[in-house]
Each structure stands twice: as structure tokens, then as C-alpha cells.
Design an enzyme around this catalytic site. Sequence first.
Site, PDB file in Angstrom:
ATOM      1  CG  MET A  22      21.430 -39.128  12.818  1.00 57.92           C
ATOM      2  SD  MET A  22      20.982 -37.849  13.320  1.00 57.92           S
ATOM      3  CE  MET A  22      21.305 -36.491  12.584  1.00 57.92           C
ATOM      4  CG  LEU A  23      24.853 -39.574   7.171  1.00 59.20           C
ATOM      5  CD1 LEU A  23      24.325 -39.816   6.516  1.00 59.20           C
ATOM      6  CD2 LEU A  23      25.989 -38.622   6.613  1.00 59.20           C
ATOM      7  CD1 TRP A  72      34.326 -30.679  16.851  1.00 58.51           C
ATOM      8  CD2 TRP A  72      35.945 -31.979  17.367  1.00 58.51           C
ATOM      9  NE1 TRP A  72      35.021 -30.278  17.709  1.00 58.51           N
ATOM     10  CE2 TRP A  72      35.489 -30.711  18.335  1.00 58.51           C
ATOM     11  CE3 TRP A  72      37.449 -32.675  18.110  1.00 58.51           C
ATOM     12  CZ2 TRP A  72      36.493 -30.647  19.871  1.00 58.51           C
ATOM     13  CZ3 TRP A  72      37.501 -32.320  19.407  1.00 58.51           C
ATOM     14  CH2 TRP A  72      37.211 -31.995  20.193  1.00 58.51           C
ATOM     15  CB  THR A  73      29.348 -33.317  14.699  1.00 64.09           C
ATOM     16  OG1 THR A  73      29.298 -33.731  15.834  1.00 64.09           O
ATOM     17  CG2 THR A  73      28.985 -33.305  13.811  1.00 64.09           C
ATOM     18  CB  THR A 112      29.135 -28.442   7.300  1.00 65.60           C
ATOM     19  OG1 THR A 112      28.946 -27.548   7.828  1.00 65.60           O
ATOM     20  CG2 THR A 112      30.872 -28.293   7.497  1.00 65.60           C
ATOM     21  CG  ASP A 113      25.031 -25.168   6.807  1.00 67.71           C
ATOM     22  OD1 ASP A 113      25.097 -26.602   7.324  1.00 67.71           O
ATOM     23  OD2 ASP A 113      25.243 -23.861   7.456  1.00 67.71           O
ATOM     24  CE1 TYR A 136      31.949 -29.286  12.166  1.00 71.34           C
ATOM     25  CE2 TYR A 136      30.495 -27.516  11.304  1.00 71.34           C
ATOM     26  CZ  TYR A 136      30.282 -29.152  11.338  1.00 71.34           C
ATOM     27  OH  TYR A 136      30.289 -30.292  10.408  1.00 71.34           O
TER      28      TYR A 136
END
Length: 307
Positions: A22-23, A72-73, A112-113, A136
Site C-alpha cells: 500500500m505505501l 513484516w506487518t 512504527t509506533d 513486531y
Amino acid sequence: MNPIQEQASAPTGWLVTGAGGMLGQDVLAVLAAEGEQAVALDRAALDLTDPAAVQAALERHRPAVVVNCAAWTAVDDAETREDEALAINGDGPAHLAAACARTGAVLLQVSTDYVFAGDATTPYAEDAPTAPRSAYGRTKLAGEQAVLKTLPERGYVVRTAWLYGAGGPNFVRTMIKLEGVKDTLDVVDDQRGQPTWSADLAGLLLALGRGAVAGTAPAGIYHGTSSGETTWYGFTREIFSLLGTDPDRVRPTTSAAFTRPAPRPAYSVLGHDRFAEAGIEPLRDWRAALTEAFPEIHRVQTKENTA
């Protein structure tokens, strides 16, 4: 080597990894719209876990800027497959950073947060202590550390959160789908964050990459999230309003009602002060971005629902 050969081999253009996501799709669209030359490498075209392949790709294409959108999400799966997640989220950026160090490229690493504990009550600054509570988060932090260590002058970490867009599965598309089949929806109201449109983040990455090449954007950590904040419940009510349906069909609940293998941060609001150093405007308010993004996301999701 004569001067003409040196000029010909100088790094130019952009290279985008994870280009099929997507990004990655939005980054490529923004680069194309701005007349930037870009090489798109999806997962099939480049295995980030293979250092020799990564080095060969950068030597072949000689980009000035690399944007790593590969990751890896699968947050929950990482709890039982941390080694696999680490190979992509930690080792992959390390291999890219090593290759960039050899070729002279700038590296923009999307993070990421989840590198934070998620228990704050005010926005996390870029230099706030990290304390990931999930596999993660640990693997993404490893990637950050590798980039900053290997590329202290040309490494950029851009943390984002609650990302949505037209080009992949995400919360907004899921809520559009569920609105059509559920009378009511129970949505978590005790997790706060910043919904962020992937196209807005792509524009920010473009500005940061250009600043890096021009020497106007200092290397280091930046936070690429929308301004403002809300909960998943508040986010969903806004989605329902844009759908033209009753937002009161969305009902608040707690995280305890949705137990998952990986803990979710209760507070994911990030501060954006560091962009002032780079002369770059932080992203706009999340509601304004969602309003602009929504028609295309709705179109794509509706088409998928009827396919």
C-alpha cells in the site's frame, strides 16, 4: 576513472522496496507525479534477507535515495514467528544500510509506533525512550537501530501508525465492508492514535528524501503521522459519517473485548517537532486527510465487494 565516468556512476533517482504494498504504491505514485525517476522492487524482485542480492541491486541501480517500504506487518503472527519477522524487519534494513554505505545512497526506513511501550499520556517525542512490548515492535526497533548505526549521516527513520489507503487491506476498508453487513459495530475506545493516509506519508517521504540529498534535512528519527488524535471508535464514527450512515451504529468497547496474541499500544500519539529542523511541514489533521482519501478508498472497496 575519468570525470565523465565518475559523473555517470553518481547515485541518481530513487529505489523503492516493498513496492507492491500500500505505501510502496503511493510512494511510486507521488514520485511519478513529481517527475522523479524511480526503480520499483517488490518482494519477488528483491529478497531483503539476502545481503548479496541487496548489494547487487543497489550497485546495479545506483539510487540516490532508497525508501524501504518492505516489512513484516502481521503483528500477531510475529509473536510465534519472531525470527522470520526479524529477518525482514531487522536484518533487511541492516542489509540495505550496509549497501547504502557502500554506494553513497540515503536510506529512508519506515518504522512504527510499536517501538514505544504505548503507556504515555502526551505525544511521544522523536527521542523518547523505546520499550516495545511485542515481537513486531522489537523487530522494527532492530531495523531502526541498524540503520542509524550504519548510516549516521544518511540514515532516516520515519515512524508511522494507523496507516490506511486505497492500495491494500487496512482499517478503513474493513470498516467500509463491515458497515454494509452489520447493523452495529463494537469498536475499541481505549486506544488512542493518529490515522494516517499512506499518500500523505508518501509526500512526506518525498520531501524528506529531497531534503536529505540537498543537505537541509538532518539524518535521524522523524514521526510521519497525521496531526490530531482519536480512538478506533472515533475513527470508525468518522468513516460512517463519510459513508452517509448513522455513526451511532458504532458502539464503544474496550481492548479487553478483543484479546489478541500481541498487545496493542494504548497510546500511539507521536510528536512531530523535529520536522522544523528540516524545514518540512508536518502532516495535516487526520480528519482532513480522511475526507480527501475517502472517495477513492470507497470506490476500490466497493468494487472489491461486488467482484
